[in-house]
Motif scaffolding. Structure first.
Motif, mmCIF file in Angstrom:
data_model
loop_
_atom_site.group_PDB
_atom_site.id
_atom_site.type_symbol
_atom_site.label_atom_id
_atom_site.label_comp_id
_atom_site.label_asym_id
_atom_site.label_seq_id
_atom_site.Cartn_x
_atom_site.Cartn_y
_atom_site.Cartn_z
ATOM 1 N N SER A 34 0.839 -1.567 -0.301
ATOM 2 C CA SER A 34 -0.310 -0.169 -0.116
ATOM 3 C C SER A 34 0.813 1.201 0.234
ATOM 4 C CB SER A 34 -1.039 -0.137 1.412
ATOM 5 O OG SER A 34 -0.052 0.507 2.468
ATOM 6 N N SER A 74 0.332 3.901 -3.325
ATOM 7 C CA SER A 74 0.593 5.420 -2.832
ATOM 8 C C SER A 74 1.380 6.387 -2.983
ATOM 9 C CB SER A 74 0.337 5.532 -1.495
ATOM 10 O OG SER A 74 0.037 6.912 -1.032
ATOM 11 N N TRP A 124 1.998 9.421 -5.949
ATOM 12 C CA TRP A 124 2.878 11.276 -5.644
ATOM 13 C C TRP A 124 3.707 11.168 -5.982
ATOM 14 C CZ3 TRP A 124 -1.460 14.192 -4.586
ATOM 15 C CH2 TRP A 124 -2.096 13.386 -3.520
ATOM 16 N N ALA A 175 -6.172 7.015 -2.976
ATOM 17 C CA ALA A 175 -4.825 5.948 -2.337
ATOM 18 C C ALA A 175 -4.617 6.387 -1.295
ATOM 19 C CB ALA A 175 -3.871 5.916 -3.434
ATOM 20 N N GLN A 176 -3.857 7.346 -1.316
ATOM 21 C CA GLN A 176 -3.682 7.846 0.077
ATOM 22 C C GLN A 176 -4.982 8.183 1.309
ATOM 23 O OE1 GLN A 176 -0.800 9.464 0.484
ATOM 24 N NE2 GLN A 176 -1.154 9.048 2.779
ATOM 25 N N ARG A 226 -5.033 4.496 2.540
ATOM 26 C CA ARG A 226 -3.854 4.010 3.246
ATOM 27 C C ARG A 226 -3.986 4.694 5.050
ATOM 28 N NH1 ARG A 226 0.458 1.727 4.371
ATOM 29 N NH2 ARG A 226 2.668 3.176 5.036
#
Length: 152
Positions: free
Chosen positions: A45, A49, A53, A103-104, A107
């Motif tokens: 993960s 992430s 970015w 995604a962040q 997480r």
């Protein structure tokens, strides 16, 4: 410089796709098998992430300075009528930033959850949505032969 950033952006997308597929797969198997959330799940993960970015940062370099489809193209009259300019100047950028945010957030949600089954469920949901958005917005060379799958 444009070619270098384009090459980096093109090739690092494969890391996003690979780590995204692995993270979603591990979340799916972990949730269905009621497996513990282990450090490898956390690592996948984080990689997914992190590469998302990295792609956003490289993409910003292209969008705000070097790409012919970036911010300068969007300032021209009729840019939204041209499908290629609209895709790279607006749709691709907005949806990919949204995917990185999803995604962040996923997480963070996974890290704040104590139960392993719920961690896998949240990872599957958030990373699955982010991966679908990424796969929809990658300019695949399959549909447009002028856009290669691998830039050299």
């Amino acid at each position: 410089m444009y070619q270098t950033l384009l090459l980096l952006h093109s090739w690092s997308r494969w890391f996003v796709v690979i780590f995204g597929l692995i993270a979603v797969y591990r979340a799916f198997v972990g949730y269905n098998g009621r497996r513990p959330f282990v450090s490898a799940d956390n690592g996948m993960s984080a990689a997914f992430s992190g590469f998302m970015w990295l792609q956003v940062l490289i993409g910003f370099g292209l969008y705000f300075g070097l790409s012919p489809y970036g911010l300068n193209a969007m300032k021209q009259a009729g840019a939204m009528k041209d499908p290629t300019t609209r895709f790279f100047g607006m749709e691709h950028v907005v949806v990919m930033i949204l995917a990185a945010i999803v995604a962040q957030v996923g997480r963070i949600a996974v890290k704040k959850t104590a139960d392993s089954t719920q961690k896998h469920r949240k990872a599957l949901l958030y990373f699955g949505i982010a991966l679908v958005l990424v796969l929809l917005m990658i300019p695949w060379g399959i549909w447009n032969p002028a856009r290669p799958l691998f830039h050299f």
